[in-house]
Design a protein around this motif. Structure first.
Motif, PDB file in Angstrom:
ATOM      1  N   GLN A  29       0.834  -1.205   0.000  1.00 39.95           N
ATOM      2  CA  GLN A  29       0.000   0.000   0.000  1.00 39.95           C
ATOM      3  C   GLN A  29       0.867   1.253   0.000  1.00 39.95           C
ATOM      4  O   GLN A  29       0.589   2.209  -0.729  1.00 39.95           O
ATOM      5  N   ALA A  30       1.913   1.255   0.807  1.00 35.96           N
ATOM      6  CA  ALA A  30       2.799   2.417   0.891  1.00 35.96           C
ATOM      7  C   ALA A  30       3.519   2.650  -0.440  1.00 35.96           C
ATOM      8  O   ALA A  30       3.664   3.790  -0.879  1.00 35.96           O
ATOM      9  N   THR A  31       3.940   1.570  -1.094  1.00 38.12           N
ATOM     10  CA  THR A  31       4.614   1.692  -2.389  1.00 38.12           C
ATOM     11  C   THR A  31       3.665   2.271  -3.431  1.00 38.12           C
ATOM     12  O   THR A  31       4.032   3.198  -4.165  1.00 38.12           O
ATOM     13  N   ASP A  32       2.450   1.738  -3.504  1.00 32.33           N
ATOM     14  CA  ASP A  32       1.449   2.256  -4.450  1.00 32.33           C
ATOM     15  C   ASP A  32       1.147   3.720  -4.177  1.00 32.33           C
ATOM     16  O   ASP A  32       1.069   4.541  -5.093  1.00 32.33           O
ATOM     17  N   PHE A  33       1.004   4.052  -2.902  1.00 31.58           N
ATOM     18  CA  PHE A  33       0.704   5.424  -2.512  1.00 31.58           C
ATOM     19  C   PHE A  33       1.834   6.367  -2.915  1.00 31.58           C
ATOM     20  O   PHE A  33       1.600   7.455  -3.435  1.00 31.58           O
ATOM     21  N   LEU A  34       3.067   5.936  -2.698  1.00 34.79           N
ATOM     22  CA  LEU A  34       4.228   6.757  -3.026  1.00 34.79           C
ATOM     23  C   LEU A  34       4.312   7.030  -4.526  1.00 34.79           C
ATOM     24  O   LEU A  34       4.591   8.159  -4.950  1.00 34.79           O
ATOM     25  N   VAL A  35       4.039   6.026  -5.333  1.00 36.41           N
ATOM     26  CA  VAL A  35       4.062   6.204  -6.788  1.00 36.41           C
ATOM     27  C   VAL A  35       2.974   7.195  -7.214  1.00 36.41           C
ATOM     28  O   VAL A  35       3.223   8.092  -8.032  1.00 36.41           O
ATOM     29  N   LYS A  36       1.776   7.068  -6.661  1.00 36.67           N
ATOM     30  CA  LYS A  36       0.687   7.994  -6.994  1.00 36.67           C
ATOM     31  C   LYS A  36       1.015   9.415  -6.543  1.00 36.67           C
ATOM     32  O   LYS A  36       0.730  10.385  -7.243  1.00 36.67           O
ATOM     33  N   LEU A  37       1.616   9.538  -5.365  1.00 39.31           N
ATOM     34  CA  LEU A  37       1.999  10.851  -4.850  1.00 39.31           C
ATOM     35  C   LEU A  37       3.028  11.507  -5.766  1.00 39.31           C
ATOM     36  O   LEU A  37       2.935  12.697  -6.077  1.00 39.31           O
ATOM     37  N   TYR A  38       3.997  10.734  -6.234  1.00 40.23           N
ATOM     38  CA  TYR A  38       5.017  11.268  -7.134  1.00 40.23           C
ATOM     39  C   TYR A  38       4.386  11.713  -8.448  1.00 40.23           C
ATOM     40  O   TYR A  38       4.728  12.778  -8.981  1.00 40.23           O
ATOM     41  N   GLU A  39       3.449  10.918  -8.950  1.00 40.22           N
ATOM     42  CA  GLU A  39       2.749  11.300 -10.186  1.00 40.22           C
ATOM     43  C   GLU A  39       2.021  12.632  -9.996  1.00 40.22           C
ATOM     44  O   GLU A  39       2.079  13.521 -10.855  1.00 40.22           O
ATOM     45  N   GLU A  40       1.354  12.794  -8.879  1.00 41.44           N
ATOM     46  CA  GLU A  40       0.659  14.057  -8.595  1.00 41.44           C
ATOM     47  C   GLU A  40       1.640  15.221  -8.503  1.00 41.44           C
ATOM     48  O   GLU A  40       1.333  16.326  -8.946  1.00 41.44           O
ATOM     49  N   MET A  41       2.813  14.988  -7.953  1.00 46.00           N
ATOM     50  CA  MET A  41       3.831  16.045  -7.872  1.00 46.00           C
ATOM     51  C   MET A  41       4.270  16.467  -9.268  1.00 46.00           C
ATOM     52  O   MET A  41       4.446  17.663  -9.538  1.00 46.00           O
ATOM     53  N   LEU A  42       4.432  15.498 -10.168  1.00 44.14           N
ATOM     54  CA  LEU A  42       4.828  15.816 -11.537  1.00 44.14           C
ATOM     55  C   LEU A  42       3.741  16.598 -12.264  1.00 44.14           C
ATOM     56  O   LEU A  42       4.028  17.567 -12.983  1.00 44.14           O
ATOM     57  N   VAL A  43       2.489  16.203 -12.065  1.00 47.25           N
ATOM     58  CA  VAL A  43       1.370  16.919 -12.674  1.00 47.25           C
ATOM     59  C   VAL A  43       1.321  18.350 -12.149  1.00 47.25           C
ATOM     60  O   VAL A  43       1.152  19.302 -12.917  1.00 47.25           O
ATOM     61  N   ARG A  44       1.502  18.515 -10.841  1.00 48.29           N
ATOM     62  CA  ARG A  44       1.491  19.851 -10.238  1.00 48.29           C
ATOM     63  C   ARG A  44       2.627  20.707 -10.790  1.00 48.29           C
ATOM     64  O   ARG A  44       2.451  21.883 -11.090  1.00 48.29           O
ATOM     65  N   GLU A  45       3.800  20.101 -10.954  1.00 48.71           N
ATOM     66  CA  GLU A  45       4.937  20.823 -11.514  1.00 48.71           C
ATOM     67  C   GLU A  45       4.618  21.315 -12.933  1.00 48.71           C
ATOM     68  O   GLU A  45       4.905  22.467 -13.273  1.00 48.71           O
ATOM     69  N   ASN A  46       4.010  20.456 -13.747  1.00 53.05           N
ATOM     70  CA  ASN A  46       3.627  20.854 -15.102  1.00 53.05           C
ATOM     71  C   ASN A  46       2.606  21.977 -15.086  1.00 53.05           C
ATOM     72  O   ASN A  46       2.669  22.900 -15.898  1.00 53.05           O
ATOM     73  N   MET A  47       1.669  21.914 -14.153  1.00 57.76           N
ATOM     74  CA  MET A  47       0.657  22.957 -14.034  1.00 57.76           C
ATOM     75  C   MET A  47       1.319  24.293 -13.679  1.00 57.76           C
ATOM     76  O   MET A  47       1.013  25.326 -14.269  1.00 57.76           O
ATOM     77  N   TYR A  48       2.244  24.282 -12.713  1.00 58.59           N
ATOM     78  CA  TYR A  48       2.954  25.502 -12.336  1.00 58.59           C
ATOM     79  C   TYR A  48       3.716  26.082 -13.519  1.00 58.59           C
ATOM     80  O   TYR A  48       3.715  27.286 -13.758  1.00 58.59           O
TER      81      TYR A  48
END
Length: 59
Positions: A29-48
């Motif tokens: 669960q922690a591994t899956d969560f970490l991957v999703k969190l990183y994906e969201e960080m990349l999306v946020r970076e692109n938005m910025y």
């Protein structure tokens, strides 16, 4: 560390809460969560980047 880099009291509380939640997760669960969190960080970076390009007229 500058004041803008320090966490507010509310952010510190949220971090502790997050820490508790992660501690209760299985490794999978922690591994899956970490991957999703990183994906969201990349999306946020692109938005910025897009917002800054638009605001600075670089499009």
């Amino acid at each position: 560390m500058s004041n803008s880099m320090e966490l507010s009291l509310e952010q510190q509380f949220n971090l502790r809460s997050f820490q508790s939640q992660v501690a209760q997760m299985t490794r999978e669960q922690a591994t899956d969560f970490l991957v999703k969190l990183y994906e969201e960080m990349l999306v946020r970076e692109n938005m910025y980047k897009d917002v800054l390009k638009h605001q600075w007229g670089l499009e």
